[in-house]
Design a protein around this motif. Sequence first.
Motif, PDB file in Angstrom:
ATOM      1  N   SER A  63      52.357 -19.749  -6.531  1.00  0.00           N
ATOM      2  CA  SER A  63      51.605 -18.678  -5.865  1.00  0.00           C
ATOM      3  C   SER A  63      52.086 -17.296  -6.314  1.00  0.00           C
ATOM      4  CB  SER A  63      51.748 -18.811  -4.344  1.00  0.00           C
ATOM      5  OG  SER A  63      50.974 -17.845  -3.671  1.00  0.00           O
ATOM      6  N   ILE A  64      53.382 -17.149  -6.496  1.00  0.00           N
ATOM      7  CA  ILE A  64      53.934 -15.868  -6.963  1.00  0.00           C
ATOM      8  C   ILE A  64      53.464 -15.570  -8.391  1.00  0.00           C
ATOM      9  CG2 ILE A  64      56.068 -14.677  -7.598  1.00  0.00           C
ATOM     10  CD1 ILE A  64      57.421 -16.168  -5.240  1.00  0.00           C
ATOM     11  N   ILE A  65      53.454 -16.607  -9.235  1.00  0.00           N
ATOM     12  CA  ILE A  65      52.957 -16.429 -10.613  1.00  0.00           C
ATOM     13  C   ILE A  65      51.488 -16.006 -10.593  1.00  0.00           C
ATOM     14  CG2 ILE A  65      52.410 -17.646 -12.762  1.00  0.00           C
ATOM     15  CD1 ILE A  65      54.901 -19.404 -12.198  1.00  0.00           C
ATOM     16  N   THR A  66      50.717 -16.623  -9.705  1.00  0.00           N
ATOM     17  CA  THR A  66      49.296 -16.284  -9.577  1.00  0.00           C
ATOM     18  C   THR A  66      49.124 -14.845  -9.109  1.00  0.00           C
ATOM     19  OG1 THR A  66      48.825 -18.604  -9.027  1.00  0.00           O
ATOM     20  CG2 THR A  66      47.108 -16.982  -8.540  1.00  0.00           C
ATOM     21  N   MET A  67      49.968 -14.410  -8.192  1.00  0.00           N
ATOM     22  CA  MET A  67      49.914 -13.020  -7.724  1.00  0.00           C
ATOM     23  C   MET A  67      50.174 -12.056  -8.884  1.00  0.00           C
ATOM     24  SD  MET A  67      51.882 -13.218  -4.033  1.00  0.00           S
ATOM     25  CE  MET A  67      51.770 -11.461  -3.741  1.00  0.00           C
ATOM     26  N   CYS A  68      51.106 -12.407  -9.742  1.00  0.00           N
ATOM     27  CA  CYS A  68      51.394 -11.559 -10.908  1.00  0.00           C
ATOM     28  C   CYS A  68      50.187 -11.468 -11.835  1.00  0.00           C
ATOM     29  CB  CYS A  68      52.604 -12.098 -11.666  1.00  0.00           C
ATOM     30  SG  CYS A  68      54.160 -11.978 -10.765  1.00  0.00           S
ATOM     31  N   LEU A  69      49.514 -12.600 -12.042  1.00  0.00           N
ATOM     32  CA  LEU A  69      48.316 -12.610 -12.882  1.00  0.00           C
ATOM     33  C   LEU A  69      47.216 -11.734 -12.284  1.00  0.00           C
ATOM     34  CD1 LEU A  69      48.155 -16.406 -13.843  1.00  0.00           C
ATOM     35  CD2 LEU A  69      48.757 -14.497 -15.342  1.00  0.00           C
ATOM     36  N   VAL A  70      47.060 -11.800 -10.964  1.00  0.00           N
ATOM     37  CA  VAL A  70      46.058 -10.969 -10.286  1.00  0.00           C
ATOM     38  C   VAL A  70      46.435  -9.494 -10.390  1.00  0.00           C
ATOM     39  CG1 VAL A  70      45.033 -10.408  -8.038  1.00  0.00           C
ATOM     40  CG2 VAL A  70      45.323 -12.798  -8.705  1.00  0.00           C
ATOM     41  N   TRP A  71      47.717  -9.195 -10.211  1.00  0.00           N
ATOM     42  CA  TRP A  71      48.196  -7.809 -10.240  1.00  0.00           C
ATOM     43  C   TRP A  71      47.905  -7.143 -11.586  1.00  0.00           C
ATOM     44  CZ3 TRP A  71      49.878  -4.349  -6.772  1.00  0.00           C
ATOM     45  CH2 TRP A  71      50.509  -3.192  -7.252  1.00  0.00           C
ATOM     46  N   PHE A  72      48.114  -7.897 -12.672  1.00  0.00           N
ATOM     47  CA  PHE A  72      47.938  -7.327 -14.012  1.00  0.00           C
ATOM     48  C   PHE A  72      46.508  -7.482 -14.545  1.00  0.00           C
ATOM     49  CE2 PHE A  72      52.587  -8.052 -13.955  1.00  0.00           C
ATOM     50  CZ  PHE A  72      52.991  -6.764 -14.258  1.00  0.00           C
ATOM     51  N   ALA A  73      45.668  -8.186 -13.802  1.00  0.00           N
ATOM     52  CA  ALA A  73      44.271  -8.336 -14.232  1.00  0.00           C
ATOM     53  C   ALA A  73      43.505  -7.046 -13.977  1.00  0.00           C
ATOM     54  CB  ALA A  73      43.622  -9.497 -13.479  1.00  0.00           C
ATOM     55  N   LYS A  74      42.503  -6.804 -14.793  1.00  0.00           N
ATOM     56  CA  LYS A  74      41.665  -5.610 -14.645  1.00  0.00           C
ATOM     57  C   LYS A  74      40.545  -5.926 -13.650  1.00  0.00           C
ATOM     58  CE  LYS A  74      39.285  -2.044 -17.335  1.00  0.00           C
ATOM     59  NZ  LYS A  74      38.150  -1.913 -16.420  1.00  0.00           N
ATOM     60  N   ILE A  75      40.825  -5.680 -12.395  1.00  0.00           N
ATOM     61  CA  ILE A  75      39.861  -5.947 -11.325  1.00  0.00           C
ATOM     62  C   ILE A  75      39.551  -4.630 -10.637  1.00  0.00           C
ATOM     63  CG2 ILE A  75      39.403  -7.210  -9.188  1.00  0.00           C
ATOM     64  CD1 ILE A  75      41.428  -9.302 -10.113  1.00  0.00           C
ATOM     65  N   ASP A  76      38.364  -4.122 -10.878  1.00  0.00           N
ATOM     66  CA  ASP A  76      37.976  -2.822 -10.319  1.00  0.00           C
ATOM     67  C   ASP A  76      37.334  -2.986  -8.959  1.00  0.00           C
ATOM     68  OD1 ASP A  76      38.807  -1.502 -12.662  1.00  0.00           O
ATOM     69  OD2 ASP A  76      36.884  -1.971 -13.633  1.00  0.00           O
ATOM     70  N   LYS A  77      37.543  -1.989  -8.112  1.00  0.00           N
ATOM     71  CA  LYS A  77      36.865  -1.953  -6.829  1.00  0.00           C
ATOM     72  C   LYS A  77      35.395  -1.622  -7.072  1.00  0.00           C
ATOM     73  CE  LYS A  77      37.323   0.028  -2.193  1.00  0.00           C
ATOM     74  NZ  LYS A  77      38.088   0.961  -1.333  1.00  0.00           N
ATOM     75  N   PRO A  78      34.467  -2.349  -6.403  1.00  0.00           N
ATOM     76  CA  PRO A  78      33.042  -2.092  -6.644  1.00  0.00           C
ATOM     77  C   PRO A  78      32.698  -0.619  -6.475  1.00  0.00           C
ATOM     78  CG  PRO A  78      33.331  -4.010  -5.248  1.00  0.00           C
ATOM     79  CD  PRO A  78      34.686  -3.384  -5.392  1.00  0.00           C
ATOM     80  N   ALA A  79      32.005  -0.074  -7.460  1.00  0.00           N
ATOM     81  CA  ALA A  79      31.628   1.346  -7.406  1.00  0.00           C
ATOM     82  C   ALA A  79      30.489   1.587  -6.439  1.00  0.00           C
ATOM     83  CB  ALA A  79      31.238   1.819  -8.802  1.00  0.00           C
ATOM     84  N   ASN A  80      29.484   0.720  -6.506  1.00  0.00           N
ATOM     85  CA  ASN A  80      28.329   0.859  -5.618  1.00  0.00           C
ATOM     86  C   ASN A  80      28.310  -0.329  -4.673  1.00  0.00           C
ATOM     87  OD1 ASN A  80      27.285   3.203  -6.952  1.00  0.00           O
ATOM     88  ND2 ASN A  80      26.628   1.855  -8.615  1.00  0.00           N
ATOM     89  N   GLN A  81      28.895  -0.161  -3.539  1.00  0.00           N
ATOM     90  CA  GLN A  81      29.004  -1.259  -2.602  1.00  0.00           C
ATOM     91  C   GLN A  81      27.684  -1.462  -1.878  1.00  0.00           C
ATOM     92  OE1 GLN A  81      32.256  -0.369  -0.013  1.00  0.00           O
ATOM     93  NE2 GLN A  81      33.652   0.052  -1.682  1.00  0.00           N
ATOM     94  N   ILE A  82      27.282  -2.727  -1.857  1.00  0.00           N
ATOM     95  CA  ILE A  82      26.075  -3.069  -1.111  1.00  0.00           C
ATOM     96  C   ILE A  82      26.535  -3.649   0.207  1.00  0.00           C
ATOM     97  CG2 ILE A  82      23.971  -4.450  -1.136  1.00  0.00           C
ATOM     98  CD1 ILE A  82      24.171  -4.492  -4.163  1.00  0.00           C
ATOM     99  N   LEU A  83      26.604  -2.822   1.210  1.00  0.00           N
ATOM    100  CA  LEU A  83      27.162  -3.217   2.490  1.00  0.00           C
ATOM    101  C   LEU A  83      26.068  -3.427   3.525  1.00  0.00           C
ATOM    102  CD1 LEU A  83      30.088  -0.653   2.539  1.00  0.00           C
ATOM    103  CD2 LEU A  83      30.163  -3.025   1.794  1.00  0.00           C
ATOM    104  N   SER A  84      26.320  -4.366   4.391  1.00  0.00           N
ATOM    105  CA  SER A  84      25.348  -4.644   5.440  1.00  0.00           C
ATOM    106  C   SER A  84      25.308  -3.503   6.444  1.00  0.00           C
ATOM    107  CB  SER A  84      25.734  -5.957   6.157  1.00  0.00           C
ATOM    108  OG  SER A  84      24.929  -6.170   7.272  1.00  0.00           O
ATOM    109  N   HIS A  85      24.100  -3.114   6.812  1.00  0.00           N
ATOM    110  CA  HIS A  85      23.967  -2.061   7.814  1.00  0.00           C
ATOM    111  C   HIS A  85      23.980  -2.624   9.228  1.00  0.00           C
ATOM    112  CE1 HIS A  85      23.241   0.997   4.802  1.00  0.00           C
ATOM    113  NE2 HIS A  85      22.345   0.204   4.232  1.00  0.00           N
ATOM    114  N   GLY A  86      23.850  -3.943   9.337  1.00  0.00           N
ATOM    115  CA  GLY A  86      23.889  -4.555  10.653  1.00  0.00           C
ATOM    116  C   GLY A  86      25.302  -4.914  11.051  1.00  0.00           C
ATOM    117  N   SER A  87      25.454  -5.333  12.286  1.00  0.00           N
ATOM    118  CA  SER A  87      26.754  -5.751  12.779  1.00  0.00           C
ATOM    119  C   SER A  87      27.013  -7.196  12.365  1.00  0.00           C
ATOM    120  CB  SER A  87      26.787  -5.637  14.301  1.00  0.00           C
ATOM    121  OG  SER A  87      25.855  -6.537  14.876  1.00  0.00           O
ATOM    122  N   ALA A  88      28.273  -7.617  12.517  1.00  0.00           N
ATOM    123  CA  ALA A  88      28.606  -9.010  12.212  1.00  0.00           C
ATOM    124  C   ALA A  88      27.823  -9.956  13.110  1.00  0.00           C
ATOM    125  CB  ALA A  88      30.111  -9.227  12.390  1.00  0.00           C
ATOM    126  N   LYS A  89      27.587  -9.508  14.352  1.00  0.00           N
ATOM    127  CA  LYS A  89      26.837 -10.347  15.291  1.00  0.00           C
ATOM    128  C   LYS A  89      25.405 -10.542  14.822  1.00  0.00           C
ATOM    129  CE  LYS A  89      25.533 -10.644  20.182  1.00  0.00           C
ATOM    130  NZ  LYS A  89      25.609  -9.982  21.505  1.00  0.00           N
TER     131      LYS A  89
END
Length: 413
Positions: free
Chosen positions: A174-200
Motif C-alpha cells: 500500500s505504501i508503494i502504491t501511495m508513492c506511485l500515486v504521489w508521483f503520477a501526473k493526476i490533475d484536479k478537474p478544471a471544469n467540474q461537473i457538479l450536481s446542483h441537487g442535494s445528496a438526498k
Amino acid sequence: MHNMRTILAMGACYFLFAILLNSVGTVILQAINTFGVSKAQAASLEGFKDLPIAIVSFLVASFIPRIGYKFALLGGLSLVTIMCLVTPIAGSFWALKALFAAVGCAFAIVKVSVYALIGQVTDSTKSHSSLLNTIEGVFMVGVLSGYWVFAAFLSEDIASNNWLNVYYLLCALSIITMCLVWFAKIDKPANQILSHGSAKSDFFNMLRLTYQPLVLVFVISAFLYVLIEQGVGTWLPTFNNQVLNLPVDVSVQLSSIFAASLAIGRLAAGQILKKVDWYLFLNICLAGMAVLVLLTLPMTKDLPQTQVTSVFNAPTAAYLMPLIGLLMAPIYPVINSIMLSSLEKHRHAAMTGLIVVFSALGGTTGSLITGFVFEYMSGQHAFYMSLIPMAIITVTLFLFKKRAQQVACSSAV
C-alpha cells in the motif's frame, strides 16, 4: 506514454484492492480456526466489506472531483495502510471487521477516482474501452495472486494467528502504491461537473429508476447473480477445508481456480457472444451451473481418508466445484451491458449506482445465507442452496429479455 505513470498508479491501486477484497473467503476460514467464531459470525465480514462500498460510492461520487482524484486516492490508501498495521497488532476478530470496513470505504473512493481518471487519460471510445479492460484485467491478476499470497503465510497450526503477518506485506504494498500515486501526473478537474441537487435528491432520483419494469427485473437478476457468486466464492476455502478435509493452505490455493475460471469465462464469452444470442448463451450457462453442482456435491460424500499434502493429490471434487466460475462468469457483464445500453446516457450514472448497491446487497446476503446453512446443516446443503437463485434467474432473464425488446421497439418508434 506521458500518461504511463498515471496508468501504473491506477493498476497498482486495483491490484492491491483485488487482494484485500477477495481475501474475505480465506479470512473467514482463518477467523473460524483462529478466533473460534461461528460460521454465521464469520459471514458478517462480507457485510463489513460490501455495505461500505455501496454507501460510500454513492455518497462520494459527486464530491471527489471537488477535492481532486490524487488527494482522494491518497486518502483511501492511507486508511488501508493504517488498518493493515493495526490488524496484526490487535490480532482479534473485531480488527478484521474494522479492516474490511476500511477496505470497503477506500475501494469505493478508489473505484470512482479510477473510472474518472480513465476518461482523463484516454481520447477515444476505443482507447477508453481498452484501458478499462486492462485495469480490470489487472484486478483479476490481483485476485489470483491474493490466494497464493495468503497461502504463503498459513501454517499447519490452525490456531496460530501468525497468518496475520500477511498484512505487514500488504501494508508495504500500500505504501508503494501511495508513492506511485504521489508521483503520477493526476490533475484536479478544471471544469467540474457538479450536481446542483442535494445528496438526498440524487439518491431518490436513483431509486426512481426502479419504477421502470426493465430496471426492476434487472436489479433482481444482478442481486441473485452476486448472491450466488459471493456465496460460492467466499465459502469455497472453508468448503475445501471442512467438507473435503484439505489442509488450510491447499484449501486456499485450490480456491484460486474459481477466480481463474471467472477470468477465463469472461474472456471466452466476449468471443462467443459475437456469434451466439445472449439469452440462449446465458440459459446454457445457468443449466451448466446446475448440472455441475448436482454432479460434484455427491462426490464430496464418503471421501477416502487419504492425507492430502498438495494441490496435486486433492480429490476430484476440489477441482470441479471452482469450475462453476467458467459458467457464471458471462452473466453479470452481459446483463449490465444490455441494461445500460437500453437507457439514455444521462441515466447511466444513476444506473451504475443501483448496480453497485444491489451487487453489494446480493454479495452480503449470499455470504450470510451460505454461512448460516453451512453452520446449522452442512457444507453440501449450503452449496445445494445455490440451485434456488439459479432457477429464479432463469425466470428473471426471460422477463428481462421481453422488457428489453419492448424498450428497444418503443425507442425505434
